[in-house]
Write an enzyme that holds these catalytic residues in place. Structure first.
Site, PDB file in Angstrom:
ATOM      1  N   CYS A 211       0.791  -1.229   0.000  1.00 28.39           N
ATOM      2  CA  CYS A 211       0.000   0.000   0.000  1.00 28.39           C
ATOM      3  C   CYS A 211       0.823   1.279   0.000  1.00 28.39           C
ATOM      4  O   CYS A 211       0.276   2.369  -0.141  1.00 28.39           O
ATOM      5  CB  CYS A 211      -0.941   0.006   1.204  1.00 28.39           C
ATOM      6  SG  CYS A 211      -1.641  -1.615   1.552  1.00 28.39           S
TER       7      CYS A 211
ATOM      8  N   HIS B 136      -3.390   7.618   6.294  1.00 24.38           N
ATOM      9  CA  HIS B 136      -3.555   6.343   5.567  1.00 24.38           C
ATOM     10  C   HIS B 136      -4.990   5.862   5.782  1.00 24.38           C
ATOM     11  O   HIS B 136      -5.684   5.539   4.824  1.00 24.38           O
ATOM     12  CB  HIS B 136      -2.544   5.323   6.058  1.00 24.38           C
ATOM     13  CG  HIS B 136      -2.538   4.041   5.280  1.00 24.38           C
ATOM     14  ND1 HIS B 136      -2.373   3.992   3.911  1.00 24.38           N
ATOM     15  CD2 HIS B 136      -2.683   2.741   5.672  1.00 24.38           C
ATOM     16  CE1 HIS B 136      -2.421   2.734   3.490  1.00 24.38           C
ATOM     17  NE2 HIS B 136      -2.609   1.952   4.541  1.00 24.38           N
TER      18      HIS B 136
ATOM     19  N   GLU C 127      -2.265   3.888  13.737  1.00 25.37           N
ATOM     20  CA  GLU C 127      -1.920   5.169  13.119  1.00 25.37           C
ATOM     21  C   GLU C 127      -2.234   6.320  14.074  1.00 25.37           C
ATOM     22  O   GLU C 127      -1.453   7.278  14.184  1.00 25.37           O
ATOM     23  CB  GLU C 127      -2.694   5.350  11.800  1.00 25.37           C
ATOM     24  CG  GLU C 127      -2.329   6.631  11.068  1.00 25.37           C
ATOM     25  CD  GLU C 127      -2.926   6.716   9.671  1.00 25.37           C
ATOM     26  OE1 GLU C 127      -3.725   5.841   9.276  1.00 25.37           O
ATOM     27  OE2 GLU C 127      -2.579   7.678   8.961  1.00 25.37           O
TER      28      GLU C 127
ATOM     29  N   LYS D  94      -9.756   7.814   1.905  1.00 26.69           N
ATOM     30  CA  LYS D  94     -10.187   6.459   1.528  1.00 26.69           C
ATOM     31  C   LYS D  94     -11.682   6.290   1.759  1.00 26.69           C
ATOM     32  O   LYS D  94     -12.290   5.349   1.236  1.00 26.69           O
ATOM     33  CB  LYS D  94      -9.379   5.406   2.264  1.00 26.69           C
ATOM     34  CG  LYS D  94      -7.897   5.395   1.801  1.00 26.69           C
ATOM     35  CD  LYS D  94      -7.092   4.275   2.408  1.00 26.69           C
ATOM     36  CE  LYS D  94      -5.694   4.198   1.803  1.00 26.69           C
ATOM     37  NZ  LYS D  94      -4.816   5.318   2.170  1.00 26.69           N
TER      38      LYS D  94
ATOM     39  N   HIS E  33      -9.682   1.987  -0.814  1.00 29.22           N
ATOM     40  CA  HIS E  33      -8.234   1.819  -0.704  1.00 29.22           C
ATOM     41  C   HIS E  33      -7.696   1.426  -2.067  1.00 29.22           C
ATOM     42  O   HIS E  33      -7.974   0.322  -2.558  1.00 29.22           O
ATOM     43  CB  HIS E  33      -7.913   0.730   0.318  1.00 29.22           C
ATOM     44  CG  HIS E  33      -6.465   0.620   0.667  1.00 29.22           C
ATOM     45  ND1 HIS E  33      -5.466   1.346   0.033  1.00 29.22           N
ATOM     46  CD2 HIS E  33      -5.828  -0.129   1.602  1.00 29.22           C
ATOM     47  CE1 HIS E  33      -4.299   1.052   0.564  1.00 29.22           C
ATOM     48  NE2 HIS E  33      -4.475   0.152   1.514  1.00 29.22           N
TER      49      HIS E  33
ATOM     50  N   PHE F  73       1.265  -3.457   3.794  1.00 29.34           N
ATOM     51  CA  PHE F  73       1.519  -4.824   4.264  1.00 29.34           C
ATOM     52  C   PHE F  73       3.012  -5.043   4.301  1.00 29.34           C
ATOM     53  O   PHE F  73       3.739  -4.539   3.453  1.00 29.34           O
ATOM     54  CB  PHE F  73       0.929  -5.843   3.286  1.00 29.34           C
ATOM     55  CG  PHE F  73      -0.512  -6.142   3.506  1.00 29.34           C
ATOM     56  CD1 PHE F  73      -1.151  -7.075   2.706  1.00 29.34           C
ATOM     57  CD2 PHE F  73      -1.254  -5.506   4.483  1.00 29.34           C
ATOM     58  CE1 PHE F  73      -2.485  -7.370   2.886  1.00 29.34           C
ATOM     59  CE2 PHE F  73      -2.593  -5.787   4.670  1.00 29.34           C
ATOM     60  CZ  PHE F  73      -3.212  -6.733   3.860  1.00 29.34           C
TER      61      PHE F  73
END
Lengths: 87, 395, 310
Positions: free
Chosen positions: B159, B291, B302, B320, B325, B383
């Site tokens: 990502c 994010h 986060e 998002k 995403h 990831f």
């Protein structure tokens, strides 16, 4: 199938599903914790075990958090299977 | 150190096919995520954020009919064209060996998952896709189309891929290995990715709710975005500049393949590092494009990381909730959105939020407003713990 | 200059029909718990990198990997699962390993390394771009050490695709392997040094020739010559014009090392070429090797490696 046979079968399946190639069923104690200090499994493994329960025993666990309550060790997992299996 | 500026941008996402369309959608809080059924019969039963143009329409617009060109590549080309046009780059400039192309993608040609299975299992040698499946196929296509002679690269750090593409392009310019860099990312919806995320139990059955206490996971989206980066010494005088790339940092969470550590170590180090490279203090950041995937794990980690860096974080939101995403494209799409904020001195509302995550008490922005903005931080955490933080500054 | 301090490789030992396959070592020192989930390319990459990480007293400042096909084997396994079981209840293990950056992230977890971590996946130039990346890193941070690696496995799915495209006519051998390097900007205790790396996309041997001339004119010190041509020639006649073009530049009398005889053809084979060149050059202590490779006749790379006199 009696409980002892089930636990033996379950150990073989766990080894297979999680690719624990360095272990044999005899190496896994019935009360050895899956997570933390025992087998040292992680959250991806718990998802894999949920799939194992579904594919091998027809048990559906929708919420992974619920799954963690069941997936403590071989003993608890075997108990749960005996009560809920549809296969 | 040589300063690197952004002179062009292009984007295509579920909320618009161009920069202008995306801008208007952001201002109006448009959500591009929809509940099933979806336009493509292949796509599954979860909410998804699809780009409005299907493959046929994309091909017609782009005049690209080679069947080997997959959806990810079509989306990339669409955004790429917009960016180079926006920057007014000539054909010679694009193909020059002083122009780099750095792209990020996670899906590549795997949007054709069924075809991959067929080709391999049935040995279907007549398939047009034999060399289309990998990540690099997307940017190899752009290289060929535009006869590019400079440095070409494909990055896959999940990502955060496009964030690293932007950073690598910037570093190439700073080092003198390139004068300009076309940087960005692209990803399309794919049965393969949907199934994989589903198996990880991180897809939400509802429209996603970033930073909300009741969030249930993410919604996958698709899209592409490109930025044109140019070094200060080669930008023609008078050329329009959107902003400067002032901060870039790459740090690893080093905890788990698919989830972040509880205290957000990787995100924390990335944000601190970006501030360091920009020479800025935490208090100088005016807004954060988070994010914010709306997974239970990401948003909490986060949040903790933002609190560790900022104490009291500046206004922040996750787009998002508009676009889903977009994986390998996310950091580039969100860079464009950060640049729009800087250009128009406004921030866009995060959607579907109602209650804070207990223990963090952090509330994303939920209303459009104008605000003096000088420095915007944009974060992407992938990831494998690949964390990237970028800072864009008004010049 | 990018100095190479340590180089490890896992390369094939067995020819199985027309494939050079790696017989995997026992991967001592790698936690079993991590190993069990890894696909072969990740295992090989870890296997080559672990000795390097173990030998450095502090975590390296960055881990940079190049892989062309990394992830495809696990992707295909996951697809097989999708076909067999529908898209409902699937095990996520192979999916989580199917991302190209799985290896780099496993290394960061094993090494408890919070530093720079990147995976380049630009097919036949994936390793060269990783090499360029660490070269930039070493300029940005002179005191730091980095782990650089190039890895690819010969999975049935990749082989099938390449074979159907015609890249494995009789006589051309597919391969696999991993090569890892400890690099820095400091010359102390180095075994060799990379003076420069260049990449290009072209199908014209004349363009390759001109670019090589320019590369050497720019980077080979005046008065020095190429003492070894480390060539990625794999026997494919369709690609021989590129190698001929490079041979005219380095000189037809220059000793040639054909590294793909040892490792076979795969996107990051040039990483093995670099490993082999390091072994030879560190023994000689001086000299300049040119490593040239083309992947499928469209991507080309030059690496200029210099021996370190001790």
């Amino acid at each position: 199938m009696d409980k002892t046979e089930l636990k033996q079968q379950l150990k073989e399946q766990v080894i297979q599903f999680l690719n624990l190639t360095s272990l044999k069923p005899a190496d896994i104690a019935d009360n050895e914790p899956f997570f933390g200090e025992g087998l040292g499994l992680d959250s991806i493994d718990s998802l894999e075990l949920i799939v194992l329960l579904n594919r091998m025993y027809g048990i559906t666990i929708k919420d992974p958090k619920e799954g963690r309550k069941v997936l403590v060790d071989i003993e608890t997992m075997a108990d749960y299977i005996e009560q809920h299996r549809t296969k | 150190m040589k300063r690197v500026f952004i002179t062009g941008m292009g984007v295509i996402s579920a909320i618009g096919n161009t920069v202008t369309e995306n801008h208007s959608a952001l201002q109006n809080g448009v959500c591009g995520i929809s509940m099933p059924p979806h336009s493509s019969p292949d796509l599954s039963k979860v909410p998804l954020a699809e780009v409005a143009l299907n493959n046929q329409l994309l091909r017609e617009r782009l005049q690209v009919f080679d069947p080997a060109v997959t959806r990810t590549t079509l989306l990339a080309l669409h955004a790429f064209r917009e960016a180079i046009q926006d920057a007014g780059l000539s054909g010679e400039e694009i193909s020059s060996d002083r122009t780099a192309l750095i792209g990020g993608t996670t899906v590549g040609g795997m949007s054709q998952s069924d075809e991959l299975f067929r080709d391999v299992s049935q040995r279907y040698s007549a398939s047009p896709f034999l060399s289309s499946y990998d990540c690099s196929s997307v940017f190899m296509f752009l290289q060929e189309q535009y006869r590019m002679k400079g440095l070409i690269d494909t990055i896959n750090t999940a990502c955060s891929s496009a964030g690293n593409a932007i950073g690598f392009g910037m570093r190439l310019i700073r080092s003198g290995l390139a004068e300009r860099a076309l940087v960005g990312g692209a990803d399309s919806l794919s049965k393969f990715t949907i199934s994989g995320f589903n198996a990880l139990h991180i897809l939400s059955p509802e429209i996603c709710r970033p930073f909300d206490r009741s969030r249930q996971g993410l919604n996958l989206g698709e899209g592409a975005a490109f930025l044109v980066l140019e070094g200060e010494d080669t930008i023609p005088p008078g050329k329009k500049i959107y902003a400067e790339v002032t901060g870039y940092y790459n740090a690893s969470d080093a905890f788990h393949p698919t989830s972040l550590s509880a205290n957000g170590e990787g995100p924390y180090l990335a944000m601190q590092g970006a501030l360091g490279t920009a020479g800025l203090k935490a208090g100088e950041i005016d807004f954060i494009n988070a994010h914010g995937t709306a997974t239970e794990n990401n948003d909490e980690s986060e949040s903790r990381a933002m609190i560790r860096v900022f104490g009291e974080p500046p206004p922040f939101a996750s787009t998002k909730s508009n676009t889903g995403h977009t994986l390998g494209a996310a950091a580039a799409v969100e860079a464009v959105y950060s640049l729009l904020s800087l250009e128009h001195q406004e921030i866009y509302p995060g959607l579907h939020f109602s209650a804070v995550i207990p223990g963090t008490e952090l509330q994303p922005e939920t209303i459009w407003r104008q605000l003096p903005l000088r420095h915007i931080m944009s974060n992407s955490f992938g990831f494998g713990g690949n964390c990237v933080s970028l800072i864009f500054s008004k010049s | 200059m990018l100095y190479i301090h340590q180089a490890e490789a896992i390369s094939p030992q067995e020819i199985v029909t027309n494939k050079l396959e790696v017989k995997e070592p026992s991967y001592e020192g790698v936690p079993r718990n991590l190993l069990r989930r890894m696909g072969k390319s990740v295992r090989m990459g870890i296997g080559a990198s672990a000795p390097i990480l173990r030998s450095t007293p502090r975590p390296v400042s960055g881990i940079v990997i190049g892989t062309g096909n990394g992830g495809t084997a696990d992707s295909y396994s996951f697809l097989q699962q999708m076909k067999e079981y529908g898209e409902e209840l699937l095990t996520p293990g192979t999916f989580s390993q199917s991302t190209s950056n799985a290896m780099a992230s496993q290394l960061s977890m094993m090494d408890q390394n919070n530093n720079y971590n990147l995976t380049h996946v630009h097919r036949g130039l994936a390793f060269e771009m990783a090499l360029l990346d660490v070269s930039l890193l070493s300029l940005e941070n002179e005191r730091a050490f980095y782990l650089l690696a190039g890895v690819d496995e010969l999975s049935p799915s990749n082989y099938a695709l390449d074979e159907m495209e015609g890249w494995y006519p009789p006589g051309i051998v597919a391969g696999e392997g991993a090569a890892a390097f400890l690099v820095s900007g400091k010359p102390q205790n180095a075994m060799a040094a990379v003076r420069a790396v260049a990449t290009l996309h072209s199908s014209d041997p004349e363009v390759v020739r001109k670019q090589l001339e320019k590369f050497l004119a720019t980077h080979l010190p005046a008065g020095e010559s190429i003492s070894g041509f480390v060539s990625g020639e794999n026997g494919d006649a369709r690609l021989s014009d590129y190698y001929k073009a490079c041979t005219t530049v380095v000189g037809p009398g220059t000793p040639v090392i054909l590294f793909k005889k040892r490792c076979g053809e795969y996107p990051t084979a040039s990483a093995f070429g670099l490993w082999l060149a390091c072994q030879r050059l560190s023994g000689e202590g001086a000299g300049n090797y040119l490593i040239y490779n083309t992947y499928k006749g469209r991507q080309h790379s030059f690496i200029l490696l210099t021996g370190i006199a001790h």
